[in-house]
Design an enzyme around this catalytic site. Structure first.
Site, PDB file in Angstrom:
ATOM      1  N   ILE A 150       0.836  -1.205   0.000  1.00 11.70           N
ATOM      2  CA  ILE A 150       0.000   0.000   0.000  1.00 11.70           C
ATOM      3  C   ILE A 150       0.868   1.252   0.000  1.00 11.70           C
ATOM      4  O   ILE A 150       0.658   2.181  -0.786  1.00 11.70           O
ATOM      5  CB  ILE A 150      -0.955  -0.002   1.204  1.00 11.70           C
ATOM      6  CG1 ILE A 150      -1.906  -1.192   1.137  1.00 11.70           C
ATOM      7  CG2 ILE A 150      -1.750   1.302   1.266  1.00 11.70           C
ATOM      8  CD1 ILE A 150      -2.685  -1.437   2.416  1.00 11.70           C
ATOM      9  N   ASP A 195      10.170   2.248   7.577  1.00 11.78           N
ATOM     10  CA  ASP A 195       9.722   0.867   7.709  1.00 11.78           C
ATOM     11  C   ASP A 195      10.924   0.020   8.086  1.00 11.78           C
ATOM     12  O   ASP A 195      11.835  -0.163   7.268  1.00 11.78           O
ATOM     13  CB  ASP A 195       9.118   0.370   6.389  1.00 11.78           C
ATOM     14  CG  ASP A 195       8.425  -0.982   6.536  1.00 11.78           C
ATOM     15  OD1 ASP A 195       8.877  -1.795   7.372  1.00 11.78           O
ATOM     16  OD2 ASP A 195       7.438  -1.237   5.826  1.00 11.78           O
ATOM     17  N   THR A 225      -5.240   4.939   7.234  1.00 13.84           N
ATOM     18  CA  THR A 225      -6.029   3.874   6.610  1.00 13.84           C
ATOM     19  C   THR A 225      -5.496   2.513   7.053  1.00 13.84           C
ATOM     20  O   THR A 225      -5.748   1.505   6.394  1.00 13.84           O
ATOM     21  CB  THR A 225      -5.992   3.981   5.072  1.00 13.84           C
ATOM     22  OG1 THR A 225      -4.620   4.018   4.632  1.00 13.84           O
ATOM     23  CG2 THR A 225      -6.705   5.234   4.589  1.00 13.84           C
ATOM     24  N   ALA A 226      -4.775   2.498   8.178  1.00 13.56           N
ATOM     25  CA  ALA A 226      -4.208   1.251   8.700  1.00 13.56           C
ATOM     26  C   ALA A 226      -5.066   0.756   9.867  1.00 13.56           C
ATOM     27  O   ALA A 226      -6.166   0.249   9.661  1.00 13.56           O
ATOM     28  CB  ALA A 226      -2.757   1.476   9.106  1.00 13.56           C
ATOM     29  N   ARG A 227      -4.595   0.931  11.090  1.00 14.36           N
ATOM     30  CA  ARG A 227      -5.318   0.451  12.261  1.00 14.36           C
ATOM     31  C   ARG A 227      -5.504   1.585  13.265  1.00 14.36           C
ATOM     32  O   ARG A 227      -4.596   2.379  13.526  1.00 14.36           O
ATOM     33  CB  ARG A 227      -4.551  -0.714  12.924  1.00 14.36           C
ATOM     34  CG  ARG A 227      -4.637  -2.013  12.127  1.00 14.36           C
ATOM     35  CD  ARG A 227      -6.059  -2.543  12.091  1.00 14.36           C
ATOM     36  NE  ARG A 227      -6.201  -3.804  11.391  1.00 14.36           N
ATOM     37  CZ  ARG A 227      -6.543  -3.922  10.117  1.00 14.36           C
ATOM     38  NH1 ARG A 227      -6.750  -2.824   9.384  1.00 14.36           N
ATOM     39  NH2 ARG A 227      -6.679  -5.104   9.565  1.00 14.36           N
ATOM     40  N   ASP A 234      -9.824   6.327   8.649  1.00 16.74           N
ATOM     41  CA  ASP A 234     -10.644   5.212   8.172  1.00 16.74           C
ATOM     42  C   ASP A 234     -10.663   4.065   9.182  1.00 16.74           C
ATOM     43  O   ASP A 234     -11.270   3.037   8.934  1.00 16.74           O
ATOM     44  CB  ASP A 234     -10.124   4.716   6.813  1.00 16.74           C
ATOM     45  CG  ASP A 234     -11.034   3.667   6.194  1.00 16.74           C
ATOM     46  OD1 ASP A 234     -12.255   3.924   6.090  1.00 16.74           O
ATOM     47  OD2 ASP A 234     -10.535   2.588   5.820  1.00 16.74           O
ATOM     48  N   GLU A 244     -14.022  -0.422  17.141  1.00 16.78           N
ATOM     49  CA  GLU A 244     -14.910  -0.536  15.979  1.00 16.78           C
ATOM     50  C   GLU A 244     -15.964  -1.603  16.251  1.00 16.78           C
ATOM     51  O   GLU A 244     -15.661  -2.613  16.878  1.00 16.78           O
ATOM     52  CB  GLU A 244     -14.091  -0.882  14.730  1.00 16.78           C
ATOM     53  CG  GLU A 244     -13.110   0.214  14.362  1.00 16.78           C
ATOM     54  CD  GLU A 244     -12.323  -0.093  13.086  1.00 16.78           C
ATOM     55  OE1 GLU A 244     -12.508  -1.195  12.515  1.00 16.78           O
ATOM     56  OE2 GLU A 244     -11.541   0.760  12.656  1.00 16.78           O
ATOM     57  N   HIS A 259     -13.924   2.421   8.089  1.00 20.80           N
ATOM     58  CA  HIS A 259     -12.978   1.338   7.804  1.00 20.80           C
ATOM     59  C   HIS A 259     -13.335   0.617   6.497  1.00 20.80           C
ATOM     60  O   HIS A 259     -13.421  -0.620   6.455  1.00 20.80           O
ATOM     61  CB  HIS A 259     -12.908   0.341   8.961  1.00 20.80           C
ATOM     62  CG  HIS A 259     -11.577  -0.351   9.037  1.00 20.80           C
ATOM     63  ND1 HIS A 259     -11.033  -0.795  10.209  1.00 20.80           N
ATOM     64  CD2 HIS A 259     -10.674  -0.665   8.075  1.00 20.80           C
ATOM     65  CE1 HIS A 259      -9.859  -1.372   9.980  1.00 20.80           C
ATOM     66  NE2 HIS A 259      -9.623  -1.305   8.683  1.00 20.80           N
ATOM     67  N   ILE A 260     -13.533   1.402   5.450  1.00 20.74           N
ATOM     68  CA  ILE A 260     -13.912   0.843   4.151  1.00 20.74           C
ATOM     69  C   ILE A 260     -12.835   1.073   3.091  1.00 20.74           C
ATOM     70  O   ILE A 260     -13.100   0.867   1.905  1.00 20.74           O
ATOM     71  CB  ILE A 260     -15.263   1.416   3.663  1.00 20.74           C
ATOM     72  CG1 ILE A 260     -15.330   2.949   3.776  1.00 20.74           C
ATOM     73  CG2 ILE A 260     -16.403   0.810   4.459  1.00 20.74           C
ATOM     74  CD1 ILE A 260     -14.569   3.702   2.757  1.00 20.74           C
ATOM     75  N   GLY A 261     -11.637   1.474   3.519  1.00 21.19           N
ATOM     76  CA  GLY A 261     -10.577   1.723   2.547  1.00 21.19           C
ATOM     77  C   GLY A 261     -10.307   0.540   1.637  1.00 21.19           C
ATOM     78  O   GLY A 261     -10.031   0.705   0.449  1.00 21.19           O
TER      79      GLY A 261
END
Length: 314
Positions: A158, A177, A233-235, A259, A264, A283-285
């Site tokens: 991603i 990373d 858009t991760a966690r 997201d 949740e 959370h729909i990414g």
């Protein structure tokens, strides 16, 4: 093939799978746990059906669920994030945990850019103002991204897609990373402090672990540029939401696009509902027409590979 003639049961924590995924598992009976299965639901279904595999779409799999199921051989995530699966417990019990790596990367990368651009160009805010009868042409200034720096925390499938789009927009790209072996042309791998200090846009693309929970907190936010944009858009657990709200309300951050959330589904009422400079999505990414098929077939293929390998050794 009749249910009686099937090789075993695969439990799906959802209401459906892509037809292509169902076809991959045609020799197995599929049992669907429903849209929001809790631990009690999973315990009941696991005890009743003794599934050989579980495909995790929603919810998770705990050690208690594993213990009532003596047939379980593989837990396969319908996506990439396996933090809702107790992987340590699975390893201790000899249960394989798999993820559909990269299956939803295009969808998540696109949603990341939807949130970045929505924040930079104040899309939701301006839409609301227009609907209230305002015309802010003479007073509004959006953020131009050309020559700005985007920092990526996580540089997997991603993150690399997000980076390629940023480069096409003449942005500077830095990434952190610890598992990245090499950068790609135009991307500089740096330490975490550099990402915090230099990013005009900070975007999260790493898994949630015990070591990085709340990595975005009051201290890391203080190190960021004034007026920066944060996108996740991760966690959700990567961000201390209280500290984020304070940074948004104070103007330390220009805006944020989220997201995913610490708990949740999104708990109503929630303090973020009352923050004007944040864009929220449920959370729909990774949920798109293509990703639905890719995640389903990836998860199904992972289940099949493990079960067939075990049967071959039997």
């Amino acid at each position: 093939m009749s249910a009686a003639a099937k090789k075993g049961v695969v439990l799906v924590t959802g209401v459906d799978l892509a037809p292509q995924a169902v076809e991959i598992l045609r020799d197995y009976e599929l049992v669907f746990a429903g849209a929001k299965p809790g631990e009690d639901d999973m315990l009941k279904l696991s005890e009743q059906y003794q599934p050989m595999g579980i495909i995790v779409r929603y919810g998770g799999v705990t050690s208690r669920v594993m213990d009532v199921n003596k047939s379980l051989r593989v837990i396969s995530k319908h996506g990439t994030g396996i933090d809702t699966i107790d992987s340590k417990a699975a390893q201790e019990r000899g249960i394989v945990v798999k993820a559909a790596v990269g299956a939803n990367a295009p969808a998540v990368a696109e949603h990341t850019w939807a949130l970045i651009l929505g924040c930079a160009k104040s899309v939701a805010h301006l839409d609301g103002r227009m609907r209230q009868g305002h015309w802010d042409k003479s007073t509004h200034k959006s953020l131009e991204l050309k020559d700005r720096t985007i920092g990526l925390i996580g540089f997997g499938a991603i993150g690399k897609r997000v980076a390629r789009t940023a480069l096409s927009m003449d942005m500077h790209v830095i990434a952190h990373d610890p598992y990245a072996k090499e950068a790609v042309d135009g991307v500089q791998l740096v330490d975490l402090d550099t990402v915090f200090a230099q990013s005009d846009v900070l975007s999260l693309h790493c898994p949630l672990t015990d070591g990085n929970k709340h990595m975005i907190n009051a201290q890391s936010l203080a190190r960021m540029k004034d007026g920066a944009i944060l996108v996740n858009t991760a966690r959700g657990g990567l961000i201390d939401e209280k500290a984020l709200i304070e940074a948004l309300n104070s103007g330390k951050l220009r805006s944020a696009g989220l997201d995913s959330f610490e708990k949740e589904p999104f708990a109503i009422p929630h303090p973020l509902q009352h923050v004007s400079n944040v864009i929220l999505s449920p959370h729909i990414g990774g949920v798109s027409d293509n990703a639905y098929v890719a995640m389903g077939t990836g998860a199904a293929s992972n289940v099949l590979a493990v079960l067939e390998a075990e049967q071959a050794l039997a």
